[in-house]
Design a protein around this motif. Structure first.
Motif, short mmCIF file in Angstrom:
data_model
loop_
_atom_site.label_atom_id
_atom_site.label_comp_id
_atom_site.label_asym_id
_atom_site.label_seq_id
_atom_site.Cartn_x
_atom_site.Cartn_y
_atom_site.Cartn_z
N THR A 115 0.70 -1.04 -0.08
CA THR A 115 0.09 0.25 -0.13
C THR A 115 0.89 1.23 0.05
N LEU A 116 1.99 1.27 0.82
CA LEU A 116 2.83 2.30 0.92
C LEU A 116 3.92 2.19 0.27
N TRP A 117 4.48 0.88 -0.02
CA TRP A 117 5.51 0.37 -0.70
C TRP A 117 5.37 -0.98 -1.19
N PRO A 118 6.29 -1.34 -2.27
CA PRO A 118 6.00 -2.71 -2.67
C PRO A 118 6.99 -3.76 -1.81
N ILE A 119 6.25 -4.90 -1.49
CA ILE A 119 6.92 -5.73 -0.33
C ILE A 119 7.87 -6.75 -0.96
N TRP A 120 7.69 -7.03 -2.30
CA TRP A 120 8.72 -8.18 -2.62
C TRP A 120 10.10 -7.71 -2.88
N PRO A 121 10.36 -6.38 -3.55
CA PRO A 121 11.90 -6.12 -3.52
C PRO A 121 12.44 -5.96 -2.31
N THR A 122 11.64 -5.70 -1.30
CA THR A 122 12.12 -5.45 0.11
C THR A 122 12.56 -6.60 0.72
N ILE A 123 11.61 -7.77 0.62
CA ILE A 123 12.02 -9.09 1.12
C ILE A 123 13.14 -9.64 0.27
N GLU A 124 13.22 -9.38 -0.90
CA GLU A 124 14.33 -10.13 -1.95
C GLU A 124 15.63 -9.47 -1.36
N ARG A 125 15.59 -8.22 -1.09
CA ARG A 125 16.69 -7.29 -0.47
C ARG A 125 17.35 -7.98 0.72
N ALA A 126 16.07 -8.19 1.72
CA ALA A 126 16.42 -8.66 2.89
C ALA A 126 16.94 -9.93 2.99
N ASP A 127 16.53 -10.96 2.10
CA ASP A 127 17.10 -12.21 1.93
C ASP A 127 18.31 -12.16 1.45
N GLY A 128 18.81 -11.13 0.78
CA GLY A 128 20.15 -11.21 0.15
C GLY A 128 21.22 -10.76 1.26
N ALA A 129 20.68 -9.81 2.08
CA ALA A 129 21.27 -9.60 3.15
C ALA A 129 21.73 -10.52 4.22
N LEU A 130 20.60 -11.27 4.27
CA LEU A 130 20.82 -12.74 5.30
C LEU A 130 21.63 -13.76 4.72
N GLN A 131 21.35 -13.98 3.44
CA GLN A 131 22.28 -14.85 2.98
C GLN A 131 23.87 -14.51 2.73
N ALA A 132 24.20 -13.16 2.67
CA ALA A 132 25.39 -12.69 2.81
C ALA A 132 26.07 -12.96 3.99
N TRP A 133 25.37 -12.50 5.06
CA TRP A 133 25.68 -12.73 6.58
C TRP A 133 26.08 -14.23 6.71
N LEU A 134 25.30 -15.13 6.19
CA LEU A 134 25.21 -16.55 6.67
C LEU A 134 26.59 -17.04 5.95
N ALA A 135 27.03 -16.84 4.67
CA ALA A 135 28.13 -17.16 3.87
C ALA A 135 29.25 -16.60 4.56
N GLU A 136 29.36 -15.80 5.43
CA GLU A 136 30.53 -15.27 6.35
C GLU A 136 30.66 -16.02 7.59
N HIS A 137 29.38 -16.16 8.04
CA HIS A 137 29.29 -16.48 9.79
C HIS A 137 28.82 -17.90 9.80
N ALA A 138 28.12 -18.50 8.63
CA ALA A 138 27.63 -19.97 8.82
C ALA A 138 27.63 -20.43 7.37
N PRO A 139 28.45 -20.89 6.73
CA PRO A 139 28.76 -21.06 5.44
C PRO A 139 27.87 -22.29 5.11
N ALA A 140 27.89 -23.31 5.85
CA ALA A 140 27.00 -24.39 5.49
C ALA A 140 25.55 -24.16 5.38
N THR A 141 25.05 -23.27 6.22
CA THR A 141 23.80 -22.92 6.37
C THR A 141 23.49 -21.98 5.03
N ALA A 142 24.30 -21.10 4.61
CA ALA A 142 24.40 -20.39 3.51
C ALA A 142 24.23 -21.51 1.87
#
Length: 231
Positions: free
Chosen positions: A17-44
């Motif tokens: 309604t105020l912003w599109p949600i899926w670009p936001t979630i995709e960006r957040a998922d990407g940030a999570l994946q990058a963090w996991l790649a550094e700190h929990a590579p098996a999970t990434a």
């Protein structure tokens, strides 16, 4: 038809309604994946498999069905289970979630959203009313809202009438004095109608109204047009 004389407060959906949600979630998922790649590579590595991601989410949704209104809980638990499955430390779940959550608050507003909020907030008390876990303070829009009501806080989600009634109570008006504004025909429009509110459907995609027996009080393809309807 919309009865302008009745409106003493407005509740506003947030995502899509105020912003599109899926670009936001995709960006957040990407940030999570990058963090996991550094700190929990098996999970990434595990979460690069779409089937694994879907299976984890499905299991969480099934096991925590009674908490379906709490998207924060579901997301945190999905991260925790992925860590355990991959053999990484479970303690990473909280910092990993915080990386996701911080990015989830970085939204890109529709161009009509901020002018509409400024216009509406000058005339009515506004209440953010969302099934999601965006925080209007962290998003940077808190100054325009009198209050914020979330599904997680209320223990129920739209279209449950209780969450709409809670929002009306936050501004001390009966539900029939509230106009609810949102994009989802079921969660927003039918839910608000069931609670006795007037409704504005923000139909940015030009979709056909899906319900034959009931309609919103007003339909607009953007918030600028809604503001004109209320003037």
């Amino acid at each position: 038809m919309l009865n302008l004389a009745r409106i003493r407060a407005i509740t506003l959906d947030l995502d899509d309604t105020l912003w599109p949600i899926w670009p936001t979630i995709e960006r957040a998922d990407g940030a999570l994946q990058a963090w996991l790649a550094e700190h929990a590579p098996a999970t990434a590595a595990l979460l690069t498999d779409p089937e694994q991601r879907r299976a984890i989410r499905a299991a969480v949704n099934r096991d925590l069905a009674e908490q379906a209104h709490d998207l924060t809980l579901l997301r945190r638990e999905a991260i925790r289970r992925a860590l355990l499955l991959a053999g990484d430390p479970e303690a990473h779940a909280e910092p990993a979630f915080e990386v996701f959550f911080a990015e989830r608050q970085r939204v890109s507003l529709y161009e009509d959203a901020l002018p509409a909020l400024q216009h509406l907030a000058a005339r009515f008390p506004l209440v953010a009313l969302s099934n999601g876990n965006a925080d209007v303070q962290r998003v940077g829009l808190g100054a325009h809202f009198h209050a914020s009501v979330s599904a997680r806080e209320q223990g129920c989600s739209k279209p449950d009438p209780r969450i709409f009634l809670a929002a009306a109570a936050r501004v001390g008006v009966p539900p029939e004095a509230v106009l609810h504004v949102g994009d989802d025909p079921g969660h927003d429009v039918l839910g608000a109608l069931g609670a006795g509110m007037q409704t504005a459907w923000i139909n940015r995609q030009g979709s056909a109204w899906p319900h034959a027996d009931v309609r919103p009080h007003v339909e607009c393809d953007n918030l600028k047009k809604l503001c004109r309807c209320l003037d």
